[in-house]
Design an enzyme around this catalytic site. Sequence first.
Site, short mmCIF file in Angstrom:
data_model
loop_
_atom_site.label_atom_id
_atom_site.label_comp_id
_atom_site.label_asym_id
_atom_site.label_seq_id
_atom_site.Cartn_x
_atom_site.Cartn_y
_atom_site.Cartn_z
NE ARG A 188 -3.55 -2.49 1.90
CZ ARG A 188 -3.58 -3.38 2.86
NH1 ARG A 188 -3.15 -3.04 4.05
NH2 ARG A 188 -4.01 -4.58 2.64
CB VAL A 189 4.30 2.02 1.01
CG1 VAL A 189 5.33 3.08 0.77
CG2 VAL A 189 3.93 1.95 2.47
#
Length: 512
Positions: free
Chosen positions: A367-368
Amino acid sequence: MSKTNNLNSLSQIIKDELDKYGHKIDSSNVGQVVSVGDCIATVFGLDDAMYGELIEFPNNAYGMVMNIEEEDLGVALFGENVTIKEGDTCKRTGRLVSVPVGDEMLGRVVNALGQPIDGFGKINATEYRPVENIAPEIMDRQSVKEPLETGIKAIDSMIPIGKGQRELIIGDRQTGKTAIAIDAIINQKGKDVYCVYCSIGQKNSSLAQIVAKLKKFDALKYTTIVGSSAAEPSPMQYLAPYSATSIAEYWMHQGKDVLIIYDDLSKHAVAYRTLLLLLRRSPGREAYPGDIFYLHSRLLERSCRLSDELGGGSITALPIIETQAGDISAYIPTNVISITDGQLFLNTDMFNSGQRPAIDSGLSVSRVGSAAQTKVMKSVSKDLRMALANYHEMLDFSRFGSDLDKSTKNILTHGAILTEVLKQKQYTPLSAAKEIIDIYVAQKGLLDKVEPNDVHKILKLLSNSIKAQNPEIFENINEKKVFSDEDKANVEKRLNIILNTVKDNLLNEDNY
Ligand code: ATP
Ligand code: MG
């Protein structure tokens, strides 16, 4: 007159001394064991004890307060040979359970209480840290923006991990979960990242093998291993990841980057369930206690990247979860998926068919995202996931028909080459430059005419040839983080020479 005065002051002194000598017995600091069994002691009389406080029993035995009830306390006992019996007295220590921290811990193997189990003698640590700490607040953190290179092509290109990120490694048994974590540790050599490997509920022999491997690859000197084997009582297994995090936290607050592995949190959840069932807490879903989510969320929240004012240190966490038959929707997997910033899903079929590391690019996410990638890696790998997705779709589709058009065939050939390039042996983490060059030539289609079996041979020849003729390309990518057009042209030139030589060799072989 002065005689009376003297007598008065003397009696005053005696009174004062008597006051000081008040026989105040602090009964709240001493308690009595009511019952004991299965590493749990029920203790009466320690009214003021805190949750998590260390309680001292006779013969140097210790325990931790885990249950506070109206009348008595539930104390989880540490150590295998606990000799506590009913009626023994016990004392509050006023301290929370703590572990030694600091650079003395590097290269050592310790148990969940931070005591050495590697036979190399006492650890002369000067500082201690409680095993449970409150996670840094939002304002104390900064966003994840620097890559933590694992040296594994499939991860660094498609599911990049950043310093301060929490990325779950999830998959069935024997799918290479530990292998990824160990490779990531080995790859931190010379990168100024300290590592902590926490083993929970594994066999002692597996842990010994891991220690031997880390030593062999010269990775033990920047690593601390916290081990709590399957043979140890559940309180030790429960405590191990918190202790490991405290060791890592110390370095994070010193401004260092730390990588921590929890292998694995499924066994941790089971140890906690055992412990709390023994403490008679009521079971909930799948017999886990109600606060099982909090068990892992308070652990993983402690991994983050601190703000520059606080030194900018970080803890990158790679927790591992074992699934049953690939079911990622079970209770513990979904909990930990929702706590972490992404997951690397390992696919059993891929692993068995030889596609190792078996990272399923469809189900894995970070998700980064590409914030944790260098510009160069981002530019060469941006189309990789799409190409693989197309390939897998076409592969399913092509099973139904034999007559394929040219563009479908191209997608299939290209995809087969890409999957081949992403295969990587265990214990061979690669430098960023090698990863980038391999992926660059593969995704550009320059290897599409090569037999998949020959791909690795050619990539090896290519890197040898670049090392010999254009060594600056490796330096430019690794140090300066640039991959210029000129360097790209040189890589292509080298590859063409190799492909032509290989082709000639093959023709020659045909002639004979
Ligand atoms: P467990 O569930 O038992 O903990 P695991 O998922 O951690 O297993 P590993 O122990 O890492 O899996 O790996 C299983 C086996 O696969 C090991 O024998 C290991 O050597 C092998 N293996 C793992 N990764 C690779 C790889 N990239 N290439 C070749 N072999 C591999
Ligand atoms: Mg494993």
